[in-house]
Scaffold this active site. Structure first.
Site, PDB file in Angstrom:
ATOM      1  N   ARG A 157       0.848  -1.200   0.000  1.00  0.00           N
ATOM      2  CA  ARG A 157       0.000   0.000   0.000  1.00  0.00           C
ATOM      3  C   ARG A 157       0.882   1.248   0.000  1.00  0.00           C
ATOM      4  NH1 ARG A 157      -3.842  -0.516   4.719  1.00  0.00           N
ATOM      5  NH2 ARG A 157      -4.841  -2.043   3.349  1.00  0.00           N
ATOM      6  N   LYS A 202      -5.891   6.998  12.658  1.00  0.00           N
ATOM      7  CA  LYS A 202      -6.333   7.530  11.371  1.00  0.00           C
ATOM      8  C   LYS A 202      -6.783   8.982  11.509  1.00  0.00           C
ATOM      9  CE  LYS A 202      -7.766   3.026   9.547  1.00  0.00           C
ATOM     10  NZ  LYS A 202      -8.870   2.244   8.959  1.00  0.00           N
ATOM     11  N   CYS A 251     -16.191  -8.508   6.649  1.00  0.00           N
ATOM     12  CA  CYS A 251     -16.015  -8.802   8.069  1.00  0.00           C
ATOM     13  C   CYS A 251     -16.378  -7.548   8.857  1.00  0.00           C
ATOM     14  CB  CYS A 251     -14.580  -9.252   8.375  1.00  0.00           C
ATOM     15  SG  CYS A 251     -13.393  -7.898   8.478  1.00  0.00           S
ATOM     16  N   ARG A 287      -1.699   6.403  10.050  1.00  0.00           N
ATOM     17  CA  ARG A 287      -1.884   5.918   8.677  1.00  0.00           C
ATOM     18  C   ARG A 287      -1.963   7.087   7.683  1.00  0.00           C
ATOM     19  NH1 ARG A 287      -4.106   0.619   8.558  1.00  0.00           N
ATOM     20  NH2 ARG A 287      -3.167  -0.594  10.251  1.00  0.00           N
ATOM     21  N   LYS A 293      -3.536   1.151  15.157  1.00  0.00           N
ATOM     22  CA  LYS A 293      -3.498   2.131  14.081  1.00  0.00           C
ATOM     23  C   LYS A 293      -4.192   3.425  14.502  1.00  0.00           C
ATOM     24  CE  LYS A 293      -7.503  -0.233  12.066  1.00  0.00           C
ATOM     25  NZ  LYS A 293      -7.966  -1.044  10.936  1.00  0.00           N
ATOM     26  N   CYS A 295     -15.481  -3.696   0.376  1.00  0.00           N
ATOM     27  CA  CYS A 295     -14.066  -3.950   0.660  1.00  0.00           C
ATOM     28  C   CYS A 295     -13.575  -5.079  -0.234  1.00  0.00           C
ATOM     29  CB  CYS A 295     -13.883  -4.294   2.130  1.00  0.00           C
ATOM     30  SG  CYS A 295     -14.558  -5.907   2.584  1.00  0.00           S
ATOM     31  N   CYS A 306     -13.734  -1.807   6.860  1.00  0.00           N
ATOM     32  CA  CYS A 306     -12.889  -0.967   6.009  1.00  0.00           C
ATOM     33  C   CYS A 306     -13.699  -0.131   5.020  1.00  0.00           C
ATOM     34  CB  CYS A 306     -11.885  -1.836   5.255  1.00  0.00           C
ATOM     35  SG  CYS A 306     -10.661  -2.626   6.331  1.00  0.00           S
ATOM     36  N   CYS A 350      -7.966 -11.182   1.537  1.00  0.00           N
ATOM     37  CA  CYS A 350      -7.988 -10.689   2.917  1.00  0.00           C
ATOM     38  C   CYS A 350      -8.129 -11.852   3.897  1.00  0.00           C
ATOM     39  CB  CYS A 350      -9.117  -9.695   3.126  1.00  0.00           C
ATOM     40  SG  CYS A 350      -9.218  -9.089   4.828  1.00  0.00           S
TER      41      CYS A 350
END
Length: 566
Positions: free
Chosen positions: A84, A219, A483, A153, A217, A438, A487, A444
């Site tokens: 990424r 954001k 899931c 991120r 993380k 997603c 995302c 994934c």
């Protein structure tokens, strides 16, 4: 209980989550990655190293469609890597676009994918190509560091820096925040860019993060009203630009948002961020640094399921946060200022910016840039980048704006889109224009159900329902996730579908098209026919009872139809 602080290792190491222990002994993310990458007998890297590479924007994956077949054949899983890019504000020059396009075809699976964090990711990068792939990205003036991992991120902002002076300033601020909060470890340069190793490991190699980085993380998003295309309430830290006379005078500060949860674990939940106050434009870096460091110092390092900033804010309260931020800054935030949003979607097709130049937003189905039998999307965008000096502005809804187009060049872009069979992509019709999924299966490792590969089929069936109800071309926000990590931000959608098991989803309803309200769980663990059966009467009621231009999610809340359907 306060979690471990950066310079306070009084909490016994053995009590920390295993990820914290790994970071602590990793020598600022070096681990044994050099040896893992050099091991020729496997396509994978060691499990600990796979956790550390996330800090460098790299995820180890395998093709789940082939797992069982390869197991029976006594082969290891078909390992590859997702890479990424760190791309603050989603801004990409034509030269960089061409370089990434070439890299996708040379050392990945031939496709580019745009993410919900306004950047690109590559799939199918094999281990022996990993360093070469990242070096190719670096040659384009970009990098992948901190695109994943327990750090800050990719910083996102309302798309298109060329649309107005305010948009340009927001994008520049996103870049400034990203650079300021980026990890400083030399491990990325040594191991993946293969530059000379540092002499020794200075104790202050990570002056902001320390040896254990963040608990999870972090954001950051910047929104320029009236557009909430970044879904500002879904992030750990949000800044809402306050614009006066075309200039950003400051930002409202929102803290503690996040989408992820775990099924059947009520202590985990999506949360909207909370408005904390206002800071002047020149104070935004200071506020961002202190806020991130508050989470560094108080986030839970014992339980990763409870380690996001949203739980720190939920547990301690917004007044505690404001007091702690004021203590660190030496002054409090000012009172928040008035703002409002009209949509969290993208504006498709052509529109003229503040300086008179044109901008064309092109719909990209699920953010996947590839040539297909239906249309040569990747080739067409490559040709545009080759011929015209446009800026490619990625949106967090995974579309792309061709920005900064002069009057004389507009007809050429139209001709290229038409020749490539892509003219309709500048103005998609129906439910697809506000739909997002997603990646999910097969790459994934967290996916419980299909998402990207399944959504087009479901949308086709939903289109039949809305047409039968007389709602053709009525915008309704639909988000699907394989899931509950969320995302695709499904918990903000008017219709949200969250994977529970193969072919089974939880149905959430009642979000807002402006992105400022969470939806609610309506039905649990249901298949396609049950999804359609649940939505049909609600869509019919909406068609006959809505007030004026009322949105579907707003209608469900106003009429109480949602509670009756649950």
């Amino acid at each position: 209980m306060d979690a471990i602080r950066k310079n306070d290792l009084s909490t016994p190491v053995e009590q920390l989550h295993s990820n914290e222990q790994l970071k602590l002994r990793s020598r600022f993310l070096r681990g044994t990655l050099e040896q893992s990458l050099a091991e020729p007998l496997t396509g994978s890297i060691a499990a600990d190293d796979a956790l550390l590479t996330k800090f460098f924007g790299v995820y180890q994956q395998d093709d789940r469609d082939l797992r069982e077949e390869r197991r029976v054949s006594r082969l290891e899983p078909l390992y590859s890597f997702m890479v990424r890019v760190r791309l603050p504000g989603g801004v990409c020059t034509a030269r960089q676009w061409l370089a990434l396009d070439a890299q996708a075809r040379a050392t990945a699976n031939g496709q580019l994918r745009m993410t919900t964090r306004q950047t690109f990711q590559f799939h199918g990068v094999l281990k022996h190509n990993l360093a070469k792939h990242i070096q190719g990205i670096a040659a384009a003036g970009l990098d992948t560091i901190a695109a994943c991992g327990d750090d800050n991120r990719n910083v996102i902002c309302t798309a298109n820096p060329l649309f107005s002076r305010a948009h340009a300033e927001a994008t520049a601020t996103a870049r400034k925040l990203s650079e300021h909060l980026m990890p400083r470890t030399a491990a990325y340069r040594e191991l993946l860019l293969q530059q000379p190793a540092s002499s020794g490991l200075p104790e202050n190699e990570e002056p902001l993060y320390g040896p254990t980085y963040l608990p999870r993380k972090f954001k950051i998003a910047i929104a320029v009203p009236p557009s909430n295309d970044v879904d500002i309430y879904a992030h750990d830290l949000g800044f809402v630009a306050i614009v006066e006379n075309g200039e950003i005078v400051g930002y409202n500060v929102l803290v503690g948002g996040g989408m992820g949860m775990t099924h059947k674990v009520p202590t985990t939940f999506p949360r909207l961020s909370t408005l904390a106050g206002f800071c002047n434009a020149e104070e935004i870096v200071e506020v961002a640094e202190h806020t991130m460091c508050i989470q560094r110092d108080f986030g839970d390092r014992l339980d990763r399921a409870h380690a996001r900033f949203k739980y720190t804010i939920e547990d301690r309260g917004i007044e505690w946060f404001k007091a702690e931020l004021a203590r660190r800054r030496g002054k409090p935030l000012e009172p928040a200022r008035a703002f409002g949003f009209t949509t969290n979607g993208d504006r498709y097709g052509w529109h003229r910016g503040e300086d008179g130049r044109w901008h064309c937003t092109v719909f990209i189905r699920n953010g996947r840039i590839a040539d297909s039998a239906e249309a040569p999307l990747m080739s067409t965008l490559r040709q545009i980048a080759s011929e015209l000096p446009v800026v490619f502005a990625l949106t967090t809804n995974r579309n792309v704006t061709l920005a900064g187009v002069e009057d004389a060049d507009r007809s050429r872009i139209d001709a290229l889109l038409l020749a490539g069979g892509l003219a309709g992509l500048s103005s998609p019709a129906g439910l697809e224009q506000n739909a997002m999924a997603c990646v999910a299966l097969p790459t994934c490792g967290l996916a419980m159900a299909e998402s990207e590969r399944y959504l087009p089929s479901l949308l086709h069936k939903l289109e039949a329902l809305v047409e039968a109800a007389g709602l053709a071309d009525t915008p309704i926000t639909i988000r699907m996730s394989g899931c509950p990590n969320g995302c695709s931000r499904p918990f903000l959608a008017e219709i949200g579908l969250v994977g529970k098991a193969p072919g089974k989803y939880n149905l959430y309803l009642g979000g807002s098209p402006r992105g400022e309200r969470l939806n609610s769980l309506c039905r649990e663990n249901i298949g396609e026919q049950q999804i359609l059966d649940a939505l049909r009467p609600l869509l019919n009621a909406y068609a006959s009872e809505r007030a004026g231009g009322e949105a579907f999610g707003d209608f469900l809340i106003r009429t109480g139809a949602l509670s009756r359907a649950s």
